[in-house]
Design a protein around this motif. Structure first.
Motif, PDB file in Angstrom:
ATOM      1  N   PRO A  69     -10.265  33.179 -50.595  1.00 48.59           N
ATOM      2  CA  PRO A  69      -9.701  33.873 -51.744  1.00 48.59           C
ATOM      3  C   PRO A  69      -8.288  33.853 -51.977  1.00 48.59           C
ATOM      4  N   GLU A  70      -7.899  33.678 -53.082  1.00 46.98           N
ATOM      5  CA  GLU A  70      -6.295  33.566 -53.505  1.00 46.98           C
ATOM      6  C   GLU A  70      -5.455  34.920 -53.001  1.00 46.98           C
ATOM      7  N   THR A  71      -6.299  36.168 -53.137  1.00 53.47           N
ATOM      8  CA  THR A  71      -5.514  37.155 -52.701  1.00 53.47           C
ATOM      9  C   THR A  71      -5.212  37.465 -51.236  1.00 53.47           C
ATOM     10  N   ALA A  72      -6.419  36.797 -50.316  1.00 48.52           N
ATOM     11  CA  ALA A  72      -6.116  36.674 -49.108  1.00 48.52           C
ATOM     12  C   ALA A  72      -4.653  35.878 -48.500  1.00 48.52           C
ATOM     13  N   VAL A  73      -4.688  34.598 -49.464  1.00 56.69           N
ATOM     14  CA  VAL A  73      -3.862  33.573 -48.860  1.00 56.69           C
ATOM     15  C   VAL A  73      -2.242  34.367 -49.117  1.00 56.69           C
ATOM     16  N   THR A  74      -2.456  35.042 -50.314  1.00 56.48           N
ATOM     17  CA  THR A  74      -1.021  35.557 -50.968  1.00 56.48           C
ATOM     18  C   THR A  74      -0.713  36.714 -50.138  1.00 56.48           C
ATOM     19  N   ARG A  75      -1.643  37.526 -49.527  1.00 52.71           N
ATOM     20  CA  ARG A  75      -1.293  38.660 -48.752  1.00 52.71           C
ATOM     21  C   ARG A  75      -0.799  38.252 -47.368  1.00 52.71           C
ATOM     22  N   PHE A  76      -1.585  37.026 -46.810  1.00 54.17           N
ATOM     23  CA  PHE A  76      -0.864  36.599 -45.659  1.00 54.17           C
ATOM     24  C   PHE A  76       0.313  35.859 -45.577  1.00 54.17           C
ATOM     25  N   ALA A  77       0.424  35.113 -47.070  1.00 56.40           N
ATOM     26  CA  ALA A  77       1.740  34.285 -46.916  1.00 56.40           C
ATOM     27  C   ALA A  77       2.839  35.495 -46.857  1.00 56.40           C
ATOM     28  N   LEU A  78       2.769  36.358 -47.848  1.00 57.64           N
ATOM     29  CA  LEU A  78       3.535  37.569 -47.813  1.00 57.64           C
ATOM     30  C   LEU A  78       4.047  38.020 -46.529  1.00 57.64           C
ATOM     31  N   LEU A  79       3.009  38.372 -45.745  1.00 58.41           N
ATOM     32  CA  LEU A  79       3.058  39.137 -44.545  1.00 58.41           C
ATOM     33  C   LEU A  79       3.929  38.351 -43.748  1.00 58.41           C
ATOM     34  N   LEU A  80       3.486  36.667 -43.625  1.00 62.84           N
ATOM     35  CA  LEU A  80       4.246  35.956 -42.683  1.00 62.84           C
ATOM     36  C   LEU A  80       5.495  35.589 -42.891  1.00 62.84           C
ATOM     37  N   TYR A  81       5.999  35.510 -44.192  1.00 65.77           N
ATOM     38  CA  TYR A  81       7.193  35.003 -44.591  1.00 65.77           C
ATOM     39  C   TYR A  81       8.182  36.022 -44.725  1.00 65.77           C
ATOM     40  N   GLY A  82       7.359  37.365 -45.332  1.00 70.23           N
ATOM     41  CA  GLY A  82       8.391  38.574 -45.722  1.00 70.23           C
ATOM     42  C   GLY A  82       8.821  39.501 -44.662  1.00 70.23           C
ATOM     43  N   LEU A  83       7.821  39.723 -43.709  1.00 75.35           N
ATOM     44  CA  LEU A  83       8.047  40.575 -42.669  1.00 75.35           C
ATOM     45  C   LEU A  83       9.175  40.265 -41.656  1.00 75.35           C
ATOM     46  N   PRO A  84       9.226  39.085 -41.128  1.00 72.73           N
ATOM     47  CA  PRO A  84      10.240  38.715 -40.399  1.00 72.73           C
ATOM     48  C   PRO A  84      11.810  38.601 -40.893  1.00 72.73           C
TER      49      PRO A  84
END
Length: 147
Positions: A69-84
């Motif tokens: 699902p696109e929403t899962a990919v977006t959520r994980f990408a934001l977490l992976l790139y945004g949180l650090p």
């Protein structure tokens, strides 16, 4: 998000699939003039291999379509790139406002927090593999789609 992959191994209900990693450069008209495009050609032979739990039956060599699902990919990408990055900035601001540390230590500690966040996310994503596998759907690819 859909991707075509090849089944490389089957162990009961666990199916191991391999997919060719692509870069955005392959669709760009400037691929031969751009530094990133030239580098993407050097590292073009990269494969991703992972295991998906499914009740469907597949054989090694089968072409399958993975769907996440696109929403899962977006959520994980934001977490992976945004949180650090957020961690780096917050640590830099907080440590700088203490006023007791030299600037060099603030920079080093901020980057250490940045690296630690990646390490923590890596461990967290490994623990979530079961939940991520539940989101991935496998379907047999029709013959006309393969060509």
């Amino acid at each position: 998000m859909k991707e075509v992959a090849e089944v490389t191994a089957v162990d009961g209900n666990r199916v191991t699939v391999t997919t060719q990693l692509k870069t955005a450069c392959s669709g760009c008209a400037q691929v031969s003039n751009c530094g990133a495009g030239i580098l993407s050609k050097v590292f073009a032979d990269r494969n991703a291999q992972f295991t998906v739990v499914t009740e469907q039956t597949f054989s090694p060599g089968d072409q399958v379509q993975l769907e996440v699902p696109e929403t899962a990919v977006t959520r994980f990408a934001l977490l992976l790139y945004g949180l650090p990055i957020l961690t780096l900035l917050l640590l830099a601001v907080l440590l700088e406002n203490t006023g007791t540390l030299p600037e060099g230590f603030v920079i080093l500690l901020s980057f250490a927090g940045f690296a630690f966040t990646f390490w923590g996310l890596k461990r967290w994503f490994r623990k979530r593999d079961i939940q991520v596998n539940a989101m991935v759907k496998l379907e047999t690819v029709a013959a006309e789609v393969q060509h």
